[in-house]
Design a protein around this motif. Structure first.
Motif, PDB file in Angstrom:
ATOM      1  N   TYR B  97     116.588 -12.064  79.073  1.00  0.00           N
ATOM      2  CA  TYR B  97     115.485 -11.882  78.113  1.00  0.00           C
ATOM      3  C   TYR B  97     114.442 -12.975  78.136  1.00  0.00           C
ATOM      4  O   TYR B  97     113.897 -13.323  77.101  1.00  0.00           O
ATOM      5  CB  TYR B  97     116.033 -11.793  76.677  1.00  0.00           C
ATOM      6  CG  TYR B  97     117.128 -10.811  76.494  1.00  0.00           C
ATOM      7  CD1 TYR B  97     116.908  -9.468  76.771  1.00  0.00           C
ATOM      8  CD2 TYR B  97     118.384 -11.207  76.063  1.00  0.00           C
ATOM      9  CE1 TYR B  97     117.923  -8.542  76.613  1.00  0.00           C
ATOM     10  CE2 TYR B  97     119.400 -10.286  75.908  1.00  0.00           C
ATOM     11  CZ  TYR B  97     119.166  -8.962  76.184  1.00  0.00           C
ATOM     12  OH  TYR B  97     120.171  -8.054  76.034  1.00  0.00           O
ATOM     13  N   PHE B 100     108.203 -12.510  79.569  1.00  0.00           N
ATOM     14  CA  PHE B 100     107.297 -12.201  78.467  1.00  0.00           C
ATOM     15  C   PHE B 100     107.115 -10.684  78.442  1.00  0.00           C
ATOM     16  O   PHE B 100     106.641 -10.113  79.421  1.00  0.00           O
ATOM     17  CB  PHE B 100     105.955 -12.910  78.673  1.00  0.00           C
ATOM     18  CG  PHE B 100     106.092 -14.392  78.846  1.00  0.00           C
ATOM     19  CD1 PHE B 100     106.802 -15.150  77.911  1.00  0.00           C
ATOM     20  CD2 PHE B 100     105.534 -15.048  79.929  1.00  0.00           C
ATOM     21  CE1 PHE B 100     106.937 -16.517  78.063  1.00  0.00           C
ATOM     22  CE2 PHE B 100     105.666 -16.423  80.085  1.00  0.00           C
ATOM     23  CZ  PHE B 100     106.374 -17.154  79.149  1.00  0.00           C
ATOM     24  N   PRO B 101     107.494 -10.045  77.342  1.00  0.00           N
ATOM     25  CA  PRO B 101     107.562  -8.577  77.347  1.00  0.00           C
ATOM     26  C   PRO B 101     106.196  -7.895  77.398  1.00  0.00           C
ATOM     27  O   PRO B 101     106.115  -6.735  77.785  1.00  0.00           O
ATOM     28  CB  PRO B 101     108.268  -8.255  76.027  1.00  0.00           C
ATOM     29  CG  PRO B 101     107.966  -9.416  75.149  1.00  0.00           C
ATOM     30  CD  PRO B 101     107.898 -10.618  76.058  1.00  0.00           C
ATOM     31  N   HIS B 102     105.143  -8.623  77.020  1.00  0.00           N
ATOM     32  CA  HIS B 102     103.823  -7.997  76.987  1.00  0.00           C
ATOM     33  C   HIS B 102     103.048  -8.231  78.275  1.00  0.00           C
ATOM     34  O   HIS B 102     101.873  -7.916  78.359  1.00  0.00           O
ATOM     35  CB  HIS B 102     103.024  -8.532  75.808  1.00  0.00           C
ATOM     36  CG  HIS B 102     102.793 -10.011  75.857  1.00  0.00           C
ATOM     37  ND1 HIS B 102     103.826 -10.912  76.024  1.00  0.00           N
ATOM     38  CD2 HIS B 102     101.668 -10.748  75.791  1.00  0.00           C
ATOM     39  CE1 HIS B 102     103.325 -12.140  76.042  1.00  0.00           C
ATOM     40  NE2 HIS B 102     102.025 -12.062  75.901  1.00  0.00           N
ATOM     41  N   ARG B 142     105.130  -3.489  86.622  1.00  0.00           N
ATOM     42  CA  ARG B 142     106.046  -3.032  85.569  1.00  0.00           C
ATOM     43  C   ARG B 142     106.224  -4.068  84.486  1.00  0.00           C
ATOM     44  O   ARG B 142     106.175  -5.267  84.734  1.00  0.00           O
ATOM     45  CB  ARG B 142     107.409  -2.742  86.181  1.00  0.00           C
ATOM     46  CG  ARG B 142     107.354  -1.539  87.081  1.00  0.00           C
ATOM     47  CD  ARG B 142     108.675  -0.874  87.107  1.00  0.00           C
ATOM     48  NE  ARG B 142     108.604   0.287  87.967  1.00  0.00           N
ATOM     49  CZ  ARG B 142     109.669   0.892  88.448  1.00  0.00           C
ATOM     50  NH1 ARG B 142     110.868   0.419  88.150  1.00  0.00           N
ATOM     51  NH2 ARG B 142     109.549   1.938  89.199  1.00  0.00           N
ATOM     52  N   PHE B 143     106.491  -3.556  83.290  1.00  0.00           N
ATOM     53  CA  PHE B 143     106.855  -4.438  82.188  1.00  0.00           C
ATOM     54  C   PHE B 143     108.372  -4.640  82.207  1.00  0.00           C
ATOM     55  O   PHE B 143     109.095  -3.850  82.830  1.00  0.00           O
ATOM     56  CB  PHE B 143     106.427  -3.827  80.853  1.00  0.00           C
ATOM     57  CG  PHE B 143     104.941  -3.790  80.678  1.00  0.00           C
ATOM     58  CD1 PHE B 143     104.253  -4.938  80.309  1.00  0.00           C
ATOM     59  CD2 PHE B 143     104.222  -2.624  80.897  1.00  0.00           C
ATOM     60  CE1 PHE B 143     102.879  -4.921  80.157  1.00  0.00           C
ATOM     61  CE2 PHE B 143     102.847  -2.597  80.750  1.00  0.00           C
ATOM     62  CZ  PHE B 143     102.172  -3.747  80.377  1.00  0.00           C
ATOM     63  N   HIS B 145     110.750  -4.049  80.181  1.00  0.00           N
ATOM     64  CA  HIS B 145     111.643  -2.956  79.760  1.00  0.00           C
ATOM     65  C   HIS B 145     111.667  -1.804  80.753  1.00  0.00           C
ATOM     66  O   HIS B 145     112.450  -0.880  80.607  1.00  0.00           O
ATOM     67  CB  HIS B 145     111.258  -2.459  78.361  1.00  0.00           C
ATOM     68  CG  HIS B 145     110.016  -1.624  78.342  1.00  0.00           C
ATOM     69  ND1 HIS B 145     110.058  -0.249  78.342  1.00  0.00           N
ATOM     70  CD2 HIS B 145     108.711  -1.949  78.338  1.00  0.00           C
ATOM     71  CE1 HIS B 145     108.822   0.227  78.323  1.00  0.00           C
ATOM     72  NE2 HIS B 145     107.997  -0.800  78.315  1.00  0.00           N
ATOM     73  N   GLN B 146     110.812  -1.867  81.762  1.00  0.00           N
ATOM     74  CA  GLN B 146     110.823  -0.820  82.785  1.00  0.00           C
ATOM     75  C   GLN B 146     111.623  -1.249  84.013  1.00  0.00           C
ATOM     76  O   GLN B 146     111.608  -0.568  85.026  1.00  0.00           O
ATOM     77  CB  GLN B 146     109.381  -0.495  83.203  1.00  0.00           C
ATOM     78  CG  GLN B 146     108.572   0.110  82.075  1.00  0.00           C
ATOM     79  CD  GLN B 146     107.084   0.137  82.376  1.00  0.00           C
ATOM     80  OE1 GLN B 146     106.548  -0.781  82.978  1.00  0.00           O
ATOM     81  NE2 GLN B 146     106.420   1.202  81.962  1.00  0.00           N
ATOM     82  N   SER B 148     115.420  -3.046  85.672  1.00  0.00           N
ATOM     83  CA  SER B 148     116.839  -3.282  85.422  1.00  0.00           C
ATOM     84  C   SER B 148     117.065  -4.771  85.169  1.00  0.00           C
ATOM     85  O   SER B 148     116.186  -5.600  85.435  1.00  0.00           O
ATOM     86  CB  SER B 148     117.647  -2.841  86.640  1.00  0.00           C
ATOM     87  OG  SER B 148     117.382  -3.722  87.713  1.00  0.00           O
TER      88      SER B 148
END
Ligand SMILES: Nc1ncnc2c1ncn2[C@@H]1O[C@H](COP(=O)(O)OP(=O)(O)O)[C@@H](O)[C@H]1O
Ligand SMILES: [Mg+2]
Lengths: 300, 369
Positions: B97, B100-102, B142-143, B145-146, B148
């Motif tokens: 995790y 950076f998710p954005h 890809r972000f 969450h897209q 693995s």
């Protein structure tokens, strides 16, 4: 692995046609929306365009804008009241949410604050107005106490004005509401993001501006819009505190339903209600638009 | 195109000296207690130890994410003990995790370069090289969450390496992944490290992982380094009983020590330096240090200790027999693991009578108290 982004695929499927069997489960939901949302909206919208005897007319709408009408000032007051208490409540509530999130997760402080806010956010209406009057009015205990100390508090008329007392009272439930709805977003922030930023050469400022800020912004704006509609449609608190006039739209609508002066006045009230529905619908549309932009990367 | 690491990084990595580091947490937990580690330029060191022994703390001190209560940290000959994290030039990969998710994979990789004010074209090219290096060119947009878990860790690795760090730090980067991806990515991390030549500190509690990737493995216990040695050395010549038991499977067998030799299983075993002196002791023998044979019919005596088979398992490349020593005057009844060729597994079945004897590999003996 498929090259198409997973999320887009899912959204398409949800938006597309579904076999009717799948609809059975949502029947209660539709029944609920029909009875409590759809029918009242239709009643309001239809009522806004008919006169006392049911004939179609635009008079109700025209009455809203008339030079003798107090609707436009009330709408302006309502909007200012809602924007100011939403933004102020959102900023203060967000800061508090951040402070709470830094406390130990299992600690007393956090449990106490969230429980307290749960109560305060719902603590609107007559009880809240009464509590404020008992504190700040001429006979209120704070006023009396300060007077006894020789401090002149002046008139307590400010308490009953929409842009002073009412705003303060609204903040009393707006801030806790913000804290509750924003806390999950703040707690979703991973400590690794700050540490990764630092190892990559960033400062605390970099972290807030480039990482935490953008990540929290959709939730922050969504919560602020929620606070706006919360204030915009609040009735009971204002009704209990302000009895002399109707400076905001919900009080004006209430007035048309209790006044017996003019027949058909009720339908002017429906026209006002329709105007409120339009404002709330605009806010919802804004929210949906922002949400769509953010959902490119948000995981739900 | 293949990634061309900068000559500076590939020619010589940076030397790291952690000296006598101490870190005490509130509640007087001594997470590090006189921890000393010297990493040669370009070296890949794995820190291995049980959970809570201070591995993460050591790594975070080197990254500057945690302050030392004592000791010094030198990187490339410079004392950085009080240099803040964002000036240390460390590439860090966390357990999970951390993306950076954005931001897309590419934006994540470019982030550190942006902070270094590199121009757009340079950034783009460097990010493309890095994503290519970790095999994710196609997933650049890809972000998190897209992707693995394994892909996310690759991006995190690319992001850490993009800034050409002085040292690459990895804190259990594989432990959130499933077994197959884990061993794949483990080998890939090693390949990439050799390619870029960055001095690397890799923290893990998984001994197989540590032995497989590192030039040298540092075994930690209670805030200290017990032994720092090559995987083979660590396995063959453990310096302490803790290392002997933590690295590899070990049989603990009662023995008698006399003149640097332990008598056990009816044979003798030469002892490693640091072993117990004369008297009763426990010797730590690896499963491959024990020989097994079927007991001859009748009562003919053969050198060795008699035992009966408890289980025989096929482990792919090798096989494992577990046998229980016969009770005797000296005690007995202990279980002994024996490694055999995979073709020999079928020769033994539970209940079979066998003879166990030491092969004679040097081992460590501990005094019994
Ligand atoms: N922030 C902290 N506060 C208090 N104690 C800590 C903190 N971080 C680690 N510790 C303690 O320090 C010891 C070493 O922790 P750590 O370095 O995380 O071990 P490892 O990574 O080897 O599992 C543990 O006993 C742990 O409980
Ligand atoms: Mg750890």
């Amino acid at each position: 692995m498929a090259d198409r982004p997973v999320l887009t695929g899912t959204r398409r499927a949800l938006g597309g046609f579904r076999p009717s069997g799948a609809l059975a489960g949502v029947v209660p939901f539709f029944a609920y929306t029909t009875v409590f949302l759809l029918i009242p909206t239709i009643v309001v919208v239809v009522g806004a365009f008919v006169d006392g005897s049911g004939r179609p007319t635009l008079d109700n709408i025209a009455a809203l804008g008339g030079s003798t009408s107090s609707f436009l000032p009330a709408l302006q007051h309502s909007l200012v009241l809602s924007v100011v208490t939403a933004v102020t409540g959102a900023v203060i509530g967000a800061v508090l949410a951040y402070a709470v999130s830094t406390a130990r997760p299992d600690g007393m402080l956090k449990r106490f604050v969230t429980a307290l806010c749960g109560v305060l956010a719902q603590f609107g209406g007559v009880a809240l107005a009464f509590a404020f009057m008992a504190t700040f009015s001429l006979q209120g205990f704070l006023t009396v106490w300060l007077t006894n100390l020789g401090i002149d508090t002046g008139s307590s008329l400010w308490l009953y004005q929409w842009d002073k007392g009412l705003m303060l009272v609204y903040l009393y439930f707006q801030i806790p509401l913000m804290l509750i709805v924003f806390l999950p977003a703040v707690e979703g922030i991973k400590p690794q993001w700050r540490e990764a930023t630092e190892t990559l050469g960033g400062t605390t400022w970099t972290y807030w501006r480039r990482v935490a800020g953008p990540i929290l912004m959709p939730s922050f704006i969504g919560a602020t819009l929620l606070l706006f509609t919360n204030a915009f449609s609040a009735y009971a608190t204002a009704a209990a505190l302000i009895s002399q006039a109707s400076p905001i739209v919900p009080l004006q609508i209430g007035g048309t339903f209790t006044s017996e002066v003019i027949l058909g006045q009720e339908n002017v009230g429906k026209a006002m209600a329709m105007a409120m529905v339009v404002v709330v619908a605009l806010v919802m549309w804004l929210y949906a638009w922002l949400d769509k932009r953010a959902s490119r990367w948000l995981v739900r | 195109m293949t990634a061309t690491p900068s000559p500076a990084a590939s020619a010589r990595g940076t030397e790291v000296r952690l000296t006598d580091l101490t870190r005490v947490y509130a509640g007087s937990v001594r997470a590090l207690d006189g921890f000393t580690l010297h990493m040669a330029p370009g070296e890949f060191v794995a820190l291995l130890g049980p959970s809570g022994c201070g591995k993460t703390t050591a790594l975070r001190l080197l990254a500057g994410l945690e302050d030392a209560d004592g000791g010094t940290i030198e990187v490339g000959g410079k004392d950085v003990t009080s240099v803040p994290t964002n000036k240390r030039d460390m590439g860090m990969v966390f357990q999970a995790y951390s993306l950076f998710p954005h931001m897309t994979a590419r934006q994540n990789v470019e982030f550190g370069l942006e902070l270094r004010r590199q121009d757009k074209a340079t950034r783009h090219q460097r990010a493309a090289e890095m994503l290519d290096l970790v095999g994710l060119s196609k997933q650049a947009d890809r972000f998190a969450h897209q992707m693995s878990g394994g892909q996310q860790q690759r991006v995190a690795l690319a992001r850490a390496l993009a800034i050409e760090p002085q040292v690459l730090l990895l804190d259990e980067p594989l432990s959130a992944l499933d077994a197959k991806v884990r061993s794949q990515l483990r080998d890939e991390i090693r390949r990439i490290q050799l390619e870029v030549g960055t001095t690397t500190l890799f923290v893990t509690h998984d001994q197989e992982e540590a032995l497989a990737v590192a030039d040298r493995v540092g075994v930690m216990n209670a805030g200290r380094l017990e032994q720092l040695a090559s995987p083979a050395e660590l396995y063959k010549n453990p310096a302490t009983p803790f290392v002997a038991e933590f690295v590899g499977l070990t049989n603990r067998l009662r023995c008698t020590v006399s003149g640097g030799v332990a008598t056990v299983l009816g044979g003798s075993v030469p002892l490693l330096a640091g072993s117990a002196g004369d008297g009763p002791a426990v010797v730590l023998i690896r499963p491959e240090g024990v020989e097994i044979s079927t007991a001859p019919a009748g009562s003919g005596s053969v050198a060795g200790a008699s035992a009966s088979v408890v289980s025989a398992s096929f482990l792919g490349a090798s096989g494992k027999i577990v046998a229980r020593l016969d009770a005797s005057a000296g005690g007995g009844g202990e279980l002994v693991s024996v490694q055999v060729d995979n073709t020999d597994v079928t020769a033994y079945a539970p209940g079979d009578r066998v003879i166990l004897s030491p092969r004679g590999d040097a081992a460590l003996a501990v005094a019994v108290s």
